[in-house]
Design a protein around this motif. Structure first.
Motif, PDB file in Angstrom:
ATOM      1  N   HIS A  86      -5.863   6.463   5.887  1.00  0.00           N
ATOM      2  CA  HIS A  86      -5.199   5.449   5.078  1.00  0.00           C
ATOM      3  C   HIS A  86      -5.684   4.047   5.361  1.00  0.00           C
ATOM      4  CE1 HIS A  86      -2.483   7.832   2.762  1.00  0.00           C
ATOM      5  NE2 HIS A  86      -2.051   8.472   3.829  1.00  0.00           N
ATOM      6  N   ILE A 140      -9.052  -0.522  -1.423  1.00  0.00           N
ATOM      7  CA  ILE A 140      -7.991  -1.166  -2.187  1.00  0.00           C
ATOM      8  C   ILE A 140      -8.078  -2.687  -2.124  1.00  0.00           C
ATOM      9  CG2 ILE A 140      -5.522  -1.363  -2.503  1.00  0.00           C
ATOM     10  CD1 ILE A 140      -6.164   1.406  -2.945  1.00  0.00           C
ATOM     11  N   ILE A 148      -8.903   3.423   3.664  1.00  0.00           N
ATOM     12  CA  ILE A 148      -8.733   3.283   2.225  1.00  0.00           C
ATOM     13  C   ILE A 148      -8.191   1.903   1.905  1.00  0.00           C
ATOM     14  CG2 ILE A 148      -7.519   4.097   0.202  1.00  0.00           C
ATOM     15  CD1 ILE A 148      -7.497   6.860   1.363  1.00  0.00           C
ATOM     16  N   TYR A 186       0.838  -1.211   0.000  1.00  0.00           N
ATOM     17  CA  TYR A 186       0.000   0.000   0.000  1.00  0.00           C
ATOM     18  C   TYR A 186       0.870   1.257   0.000  1.00  0.00           C
ATOM     19  CZ  TYR A 186      -3.400   3.473   1.406  1.00  0.00           C
ATOM     20  OH  TYR A 186      -4.175   4.585   1.460  1.00  0.00           O
ATOM     21  N   GLU A 241      -9.985   6.759  -4.545  1.00  0.00           N
ATOM     22  CA  GLU A 241      -9.313   7.234  -3.340  1.00  0.00           C
ATOM     23  C   GLU A 241      -9.681   8.671  -3.037  1.00  0.00           C
ATOM     24  OE1 GLU A 241      -4.990   6.604  -3.054  1.00  0.00           O
ATOM     25  OE2 GLU A 241      -5.356   5.438  -4.870  1.00  0.00           O
ATOM     26  N   LYS A 282     -11.182  10.179   0.336  1.00  0.00           N
ATOM     27  CA  LYS A 282     -10.486  11.154   1.170  1.00  0.00           C
ATOM     28  C   LYS A 282     -11.385  12.335   1.472  1.00  0.00           C
ATOM     29  CE  LYS A 282      -5.616  10.461   0.352  1.00  0.00           C
ATOM     30  NZ  LYS A 282      -4.883  10.612  -0.887  1.00  0.00           N
ATOM     31  N   GLU A 340      -7.405   6.275  -9.130  1.00  0.00           N
ATOM     32  CA  GLU A 340      -7.204   7.316  -8.118  1.00  0.00           C
ATOM     33  C   GLU A 340      -8.510   7.959  -7.699  1.00  0.00           C
ATOM     34  OE1 GLU A 340      -3.419   9.245  -9.963  1.00  0.00           O
ATOM     35  OE2 GLU A 340      -3.910  10.264  -8.085  1.00  0.00           O
ATOM     36  N   ARG A 392       1.584   4.369  -3.201  1.00  0.00           N
ATOM     37  CA  ARG A 392       1.089   5.747  -3.130  1.00  0.00           C
ATOM     38  C   ARG A 392       2.007   6.681  -3.901  1.00  0.00           C
ATOM     39  NH1 ARG A 392      -3.395   4.897  -2.909  1.00  0.00           N
ATOM     40  NH2 ARG A 392      -2.670   2.821  -3.409  1.00  0.00           N
TER      41      ARG A 392
END
Lengths: 553, 309, 291
Positions: free
Chosen positions: C179, C187, C182, C97, C169, C173, C166, C101
């Motif tokens: 995190h 993910i 997520i 992970y 995400e 957010k 993306e 990023r």
């Protein structure tokens, strides 16, 4: 899937090389030998000093418990998981009076585990290991670097039995010392020549009888016999051998090549060291085998044949001749072929010669001191005296009987002075094979710190054909030609290993390519040139230096 | 050109830390692992430059500098084993690398779920059969008198002991690699195929594209990231042709094509316990492999924007 | 929508090719299965294709299971599997992970550091010394912790995580997700096929492992299955000094034991795959983005 191969690379190299070495050490042999000339004069040998230590009475009275590191007997995998469970080891402790704590590495992982143990610095009192063959730099280095003890003092003071034996057998005394005269371990000794021979040509006797042929002796005899096997007995691979790890693996022991005066190794010819594959005799040998291959007398899959292929060939009747062991070969195959044909019989045939009446110049014969199974005392041990006395037991009269035959009434019975194994071991009620049952009660059938007795193998080779085979194979001149177990210095041995890897590769390629016909027989001369360029001469020099040092021991 | 204020390292560092501190926290166990079990022991790699004596330990053994490397490069057979290693790896890259990809795509095209599962399960079985048994089979089949020869003789060819012919070795090696590993290696590509947007296929079908066109324009690009990474990693293993299978299949009559670096070092190991030597060879392999990996990575980045870094 | 002729041919070819592949890849398993229940003496003499067992005998299996260490082996390996794979997954997922990023300053360094370990290693002895210092010798964890992350797997997982759009995400957010959320809520669920493959890879790696166990574990009670099986295999296949009356049986059985061992060693893990296949479900969630 390429995972962390890089790391496994080095590791796997050594893991499996240990595997191969363990197997190789127990059946086939390398270039070690018995004593050179037969002269018994002990002049020049340095036996331990005359002041003998007092004899120990067993069982000893001691309150010390010692630690012992060594492999579990291979025969007992799956039968017993620890030394402490094996009657022999239990009795060993009782008879000597010394309690022992055992640690056993996993099968075939001995070298890895040993190295790791040495690196970690946690050493037991005694380590059973092949110091001569499997330790980089050899036993002298192991002593020098402070791992194991130089035993000269200890043997002198605490091991009268071993001391006496070595004094009485100066040739063996030479073998168990280093070039510097150090004793490094309590050795495994084959107490009789009979125990040292176990391999040679094997042939189908029933076929010979059917065809009215005598047991072949000369190369021409063999040619006629093989042809007859092919044409009249339908043998599609009349002569079949194992070619793993090297082509015609047993060739190193001189079968067939010996008729031409050479073997695939270093040997002594009238005082000079020679390398068989560089001599003319080897060319003649290759030419003969090539002819036989062309005529279909040799297994067409000669180059890839492994043990399994050979087993299949013999069991199915495709093969009538091979070179192998009395125990593992004849013993293994006889029941297989008898199942198909009750008359089928395998016997040992003499090592081939060129002219009738000649004596074979080379054959398989292991040295009296076999390196595996020897037990060293570690340098930091605080129990040297007890350990030495404990290990000396194997060489005493009582110890000898115990190690070879076990306990009277349990594993053997005294029949007119001859120790006969009981049914408990030979026809085990739990259906264990004799090898396994024996290993439960004795140590006679694998290496250890004692003197092996001939009467063990006389009974172990249950078939008369096997015993006769050993006698047949013993009748050669190998003692005159075989190199004794010489050792190189650490620097020499690094240099030698480098030369030998290249040299052996060349020899193996030459042997196979000429026999298979990929290259003509005359390419032999080209190979000789290549031998020179990889420094064969230097290798011979090193061997000579080692031999000189050995003779001075 | 940086806009604005944060040009200095410390400034960037602070800002990055504030932004990503939880990420760094998550990374702690991973880093701890690598430092403890990979970097702490890494000093052992210097064994390649020493004459290793187990008793003295690695740090205490004598320094011999490049001796081990010289011994390796100066070997009579050095060029041959290097050539063979590279050739076998290249053949493998050409033929064995694409095979699982093709298999994954084919499996993906199946509509019958049961047959699909069946194919997947069966094809991955040989991977679990020990190499010794697989090579035993290979020998059996290719031997004089074996099934492959029997088949060939029907077509008029001669019966030959195929493993005794150096020109056949690579083919036998590669084909059997495919046989044993195609199923297992296709798994990762199958997983990658699952993440391709089904709607794209719908759209393509409506536009009248054939199955073949769909594969070419949707499927392949969809798994390109996976293919690229696998390719880079594969190149990074170019010199690592493993010795186990080679040893089981080769013999001196095929050394010309079959003897590779690892098998040669193995034979040397039988004569002498050269921890240092094999470590030196391993180091040589690693350095070359790493350079190749970096090159492949760069190439992949330029061509497809997929790369390790 | 036309089912064109060329499409039909195409599908037909695919089926034929796959069928042929299935036949040749099925053979080794068939061979081993039949060989393991064959009569040893017949097996030794036999050459060629094995399409049925030769005779019938379960002696080989009896020999293998007769060994009490086998049961302990299964138990130990199960422990290693469960705790090992769990540890593997958690740590690898965390690493994958982070490394996937964007805009993380140290990521390039981390990746290089990690990849470097695939090429350079200190060898066995230093590793042993470290494991000893950490106190793991003679513990099953010695086969787990020093292998927590397989770099190859890490890279694969990272690649998979990078393919998650993306935009997902971003919206998370905005909704205030951190995190961990997520990672676990977006993910991972979207990468299930790859996660399933990772489970398979790690499980097989743990299942097949014996070498490090042989170095780090001295207590025989803790030997994993493969190590025990390996000892049995070696013991039954060395030629050493076998002879005499019953010895031939011993040797013959060695042949079939080899196959029985393979069966015992691989069947349990082979069975794992069908379970993993359930996760090979085509991308369903991706559609959710557009909506």
């Amino acid at each position: 899937m390429k995972k962390n191969r890089k790391k496994l690379f080095s590791m796997l190299v050594f893991t499996s090389l240990m595997g191969i070495m363990t197997v190789a050490c127990s059946s086939n042999t390398t270039n070690t030998a018995s004593s050179g000339s037969a002269s018994p004069a002990a002049g020049g040998t340095t036996a331990p000093s005359a002041s003998a230590g007092a004899a120990t009475t067993y069982p000893m009275k001691t309150d010390k418990s010692l630690t012992y590191w060594g492999e579990l007997p291979g025969n007992l995998t799956g039968v017993k998981a620890a030394h402490a469970d094996i009657p022999f080891f239990q009795d060993w402790q009782k008879k000597t009076g010394v309690p022992l704590k055992f640690t056993a590495p996993p099968t075939n992982q001995t070298t890895q585990t040993l190295n790791v143990m040495l690196a970690s610095g946690e050493l037991p009192d005694m380590i059973e290991y092949n110091w001569l063959g499997d330790f980089p730099g050899g036993p002298e280095k192991a002593i020098k670097d402070g791992y194991i003890l130089k035993l000269n003092d200890a043997i002198d003071k605490y091991a009268p039995n071993l001391k006496k034996y070595l004094k009485e057998h100066p040739e063996i005394d030479k073998q168990v010392k280093t070039d510097n005269g150090s004793y490094y371990a309590f050795p495994f000794i084959r107490g009789d020549d009979y125990l040292r021979v176990y391999q040679g040509p094997i042939i189908r006797k029933d076929w010979l009888d059917d065809l009215g042929l005598p047991v072949p002796e000369t190369i021409d005899d063999w040619y006629t016999t093989l042809k007859a096997f092919k044409e009249k007995k339908g043998a599609t691979a009349a002569l079949s051998v194992v070619s793993v790890p090297r082509p015609f693996n047993e060739l190193t022991n001189g079968a067939f090549a010996g008729a031409f005066g050479v073997t695939r190794d270093f040997y002594i010819d009238n005082g000079t060291i020679k390398f068989g594959p560089a001599e003319k005799g080897y060319k003649d040998f290759l030419a003969t085998f090539h002819k036989w291959y062309e005529e279909g007398l040799i297994d067409k899959n000669f180059a890839t044949a492994d043990g399994k292929a050979l087993d299949a060939n013999i069991a199915s009747g495709a093969t009538g001749v091979t070179v192998n062991n009395a125990g593992g070969g004849i013993g293994k195959w006889q029941p297989l072929i008898t199942a198909k044909d009750p008359k089928a019989t395998l016997i040992g045939a003499p090592y081939p010669v060129l002219k009738k009446g000649d004596i074979a110049m080379y054959s398989q014969k292991d040295p009296a001191n076999a390196p595996g199974g020897s037990v060293a005392i570690t340098a930091k041990s605080k129990n040297v005296e007890v350990a030495a006395k404990l290990l000396d037991y194997g060489y005493s009269d009582d110890g000898r009987m115990f190690f070879n035959f076990g306990t009277e009434g349990v594993s053997y019975k005294n029949e007119n002075g001859y120790p006969k194994y009981t049914d408990l071991v030979m026809k085990n009620p739990d259906k264990l094979a004799p090898a396994q049952a024996l290993s439960l009660y004795i140590r006679g059938n694998y290496n250890g710190p004692f003197v092996q007795d001939k009467r063990y193998v006389e009974q172990y080779l249950a078939m008369q054909t096997q015993r006769d085979a050993v006698s047949t194979w013993s009748k050669t001149d190998v003692d005159k030609h075989k190199l004794p177990p010489i050792t190189a210095t650490p620097e020499e041995s690094t240099e030698l290993a480098k030369i030998m890897t290249d040299l052996n590769t060349l020899v193996d390629e030459m042997t196979l390519k000429i026999i298979l016909g990929t290259e003509p027989v005359d390419s032999f001369d080209k190979y000789i040139e290549k031998f020179k360029s990889v420094k064969l001469d230097r290798a011979i020099e090193i061997k000579k230096a080692s031999l000189d040092r050995y003779n001075k021991r | 050109m940086r806009k604005g204020t944060d040009a200095t390292f410390t400034a960037r560092f602070k800002r990055d830390f504030v932004l990503n501190k939880y990420l760094y926290l998550m990374m702690v166990p991973v880093l701890a692992y690598y430092v403890t079990f990979h970097y702490a022991p890494m000093y052992g790699a210097i064994i390649a430059f020493k004459e290793y004596a187990p008793m003295k330990g690695i740090l205490g053994s004598d320094w011999v500098g490049l001796d081990n490397f010289k011994a390796f490069f100066g070997s009579y057979y050095f060029w041959r084993i290097l050539k063979n290693t590279v050739l076998i790896s290249l053949y493998s890259l050409c033929f064995e690398f694409p095979a699982p990809i093709i298999l994954a795509i084919l499996i993906n095209e199946l509509t019958n779920k049961r047959f699909q599962r069946f194919v997947q399960t069966v094809t991955y079985m040989p991977y679990f059969i020990s190499l010794v048994v697989i090579c035993g089979m290979i020998k059996d089949f290719t031997n004089s008198g074996g099934v492959i020869n029997t088949l060939f003789t029907y077509f008029g060819a001669n019966d030959t002991a195929m493993l005794q012919k150096p020109e056949l070795f690579r083919s036998i090696y590669i084909l059997s690699e495919i046989w044993q590993k195609i199923g297992w290696e296709s798994i990762i590509y199958l997983a990658a195929l699952m993440s391709i947007d089904q709607e794209q296929y719908e759209a393509a079908r409506i536009d009248g594209a054939s199955r073949w066109k769909q594969i070419w324009h949707i499927t392949l690009p969809g798994i390109l990231p996976t293919i690229s990474i696998m390719f880079i990693l594969r190149v990074g293993n170019l010199l690592n042709v493993g010795w186990e299978k080679i040893i089981l299949l080769y013999n001196p009559s095929t050394y010309d094509t079959a003897d590779v670096i690892s098998s040669f070092v193995y034979r040397k190991g039988l004569l002498e316990f050269g921890w240092s030597y094999s470590s030196a060879v391993g180091l040589f392999n690693s350095v070359i492999n790493l350079l190749l990996l970096i090159a492949a990575n760069r190439l992949s980045r330029k061509m497809s924007e997929n790369s390790l870094w | 929508m036309k089912n064109s002729y060329s499409d039909k041919v195409f599908v037909g070819i695919i089926h034929a090719v796959l069928l042929a592949l299935v036949i040749i890849t099925l053979y080794p398993m068939i061979y081993v299965t039949f060989a393991s229940i064959s009569d040893a003496a017949q097996l030794i003499t036999y050459k060629g294709f094995l399409y049925k067992p030769l005779g019938f005998s379960v002696e080989a299996y009896k020999s293998v299971f007769h060994n009490p260490a086998i049961l302990k082996g299964y138990r130990n390996t199960l422990f290693i599997l469960v705790f090992g794979v769990t540890t593997n997954l958690i740590v690898t997922a965390l690493g994958a992970y982070v490394l996937s990023r964007r805009n993380v300053m140290w990521n390039k360094v981390f990746i290089f550091m990690v990849v470097l370990t695939m090429f350079f290693s200190g060898g066995l002895i230093p590793l042993y010394l470290v494991v000893k210092q950490v106190g793991l010798i003679d513990s099953l964890w010695a086969t787990i912790l020093p292998f927590t992350v397989n770099t190859f797997n890490l890279i694969i997982m990272r690649t998979a995580f990078m393919t998650v759009p993306e935009s997902l995400e971003e919206s998370a957010k905005i909704d205030g997700a951190n995190h961990f959320t997520i990672l676990f809520r977006i993910i991972i669920p979207l990468s299930m096929p790859v996660i399933a493959v990772m489970i398979l890879y790690y499980a097989v790696e743990k299942w097949n492992g014996w070498f490090y166990a042989s170095i780090f574990i001295k207590e025989r009670e803790l030997y994993p299955l493969q190590l025990t099986l390996r000892e049995i295999l070696i013991a039954n296949n060395t030629d050493a000094m076998s002879s005499g009356a019953n010895a031939a049986d011993q040797f013959q059985i060695g042949e079939t034991i080899k196959y029985a061992t393979i069966m015992v060693a691989s069947v349990p893990i082979l069975v794992l795959y069908p379970f993993v296949q359930k996760y090979f479900v085509k991308g369903v969630m991706i559609g959710a983005v557009k909506g």
